[in-house]
Enzyme design. Structure first.
Site, short mmCIF file in Angstrom:
data_model
loop_
_atom_site.label_atom_id
_atom_site.label_comp_id
_atom_site.label_asym_id
_atom_site.label_seq_id
_atom_site.Cartn_x
_atom_site.Cartn_y
_atom_site.Cartn_z
CB SER A 151 -0.96 -0.05 1.19
OG SER A 151 -1.97 0.92 1.06
CD GLU A 246 -5.68 -3.82 -4.35
OE1 GLU A 246 -5.28 -2.73 -3.93
OE2 GLU A 246 -4.98 -4.84 -4.42
CG HIS A 276 -5.61 -2.14 -0.41
ND1 HIS A 276 -4.77 -1.79 -1.44
CD2 HIS A 276 -5.14 -1.49 0.69
CE1 HIS A 276 -3.85 -0.96 -1.00
NE2 HIS A 276 -4.04 -0.77 0.29
#
Length: 328
Positions: A151, A246, A276
């Protein structure tokens, strides 16, 4: 386009996440309120590992090593959390995974400074300091270092390599990123096409992706903030992993295309039906298990580890090659 069917357990976990995100807790996760103040029990280091807290001038690092093993290999882990969340227990579990999958390598995870108190470039400065500590203080060779992140940590990993290259520093052996946030302008088409599909960040723009305090007064297109707008020339091999559901899907696909344009070495895998950083499920779902096995294979290649029990050596990554569970 050939797609692989999502596992039943993967669907159940994805649906559970969607149900949770529809609750009040979900709003706290989307906006980052939960990340900024996580309530967790103390983490207990498993047997056969040494665990050390390293105090740096502006942040702390956690240094994990298998007891009695010295391979010279190390993974620098940059955790996710939208640049607003501190180190969490899941990343200590990730560190154990990285240690095992690098066949006894060490892992350094940094609890870098986060926004809103510490906007850009605080996180990048801390990542650079950690990398320099590995080389200067612990005397790891750069070609034995792999930078990993998910991320925001994935975007930070790519930004770190750009910074090292631009400032004439030795580059690591490889980079592996899970659902990296490479574009803080949120301009990818998947922000629209997956808007109603993403169980975590879909259905609203009232979330930390669209209200990032990390940017501060800087330009969100600065490559050290959004690596998508920089050059991937001269990068070491990169493993990209991302879920097909995502809103951040294009953050991976567009970055991978940038690597391909400069004839870089990469592997990009889109996991169908996944959300995610689904790798946090660890062994709970088949897709997560497969992703971690892919991490193992990537590290074997980068470190040229020979698995003698299988009677064959591991080959290096070939330039410009890409393998994916999505095939045109």
């Amino acid at each position: 386009m050939k797609n692989r069917e999502v596992s039943l357990r993967g669907k159940l976990v994805r649906d559970m996440m969607k149900n949770m995100m529809d609750s009040a807790m979900g709003h706290k996760i989307q906006t980052g309120e939960y990340r900024m103040d996580p309530k967790e029990p103390a983490w207990i280091c498993p047997p056969d590992y040494e665990y050390e807290i390293v105090e740096m001038p502006h942040f702390k690092m956690e240094y994990l090593r298998p007891t009695g093993v010295c391979t010279g290999r190390v993974i620098l882990q940059l955790h996710g959390g939208g640049y607003i969340g501190p180190m969490k227990n899941i990343y200590r579990d990730f560190a154990i995974q990285y240690c095992r999958r690098s066949f006894g390598g060490d892992v350094l995870t940094i609890d870098y400074r986060v926004a809103p108190e510490h906007p850009y470039p605080a996180a990048l400065k801390d990542a650079v300091a950690a990398y320099q500590w590995l080389i200067g203080e612990k005397h790891y060779d750069a070609d034995k270092i792999v930078i990993a992140g998910d991320s925001a940590g994935g975007g930070l990993a790519l930004a770190l390599v750009m910074y090292l290259r631009d400032h004439g520093m030795e580059l690591p052996a490889g980079v592996l990123v899970m659902s990296p946030w490479t574009d803080l302008t949120n301009s990818g088409a998947s922000y629209q096409t997956n808007f109603d599909r993403d169980p975590q960040f879909g259905g609203t723009t009232d979330n930390m992706l669209f209200h990032s305090t990390y940017i501060g007064d800087a330009d969100p297109k600065d490559p050290y903030i959004s690596p998508l707008f920089g050059s991937f020339e001269g990068f070491p091999p990169i493993l990209f992993q991302v879920g097909s559901e995502e809103v951040l899907l294009d953050d991976t696909l567009r970055a991978a295309e940038m690597v391909r344009k400069v004839h870089g070495k990469l592997r990009v895998t889109v996991y169908e039906g996944m959300f995610h950083v689904f790798q946090m499920a660890l062994r709970l779902i088949p897709e997560s298990r497969e992703a971690w096995e892919e991490v193992s294979r990537f590290l074997e290649i980068i470190y040229c580890i020979e698995r003698k029990k299988e009677g064959k050596a591991v080959k290096r990554v070939k330039s410009g090659r890409e393998r994916s569970r999505r095939e045109a």
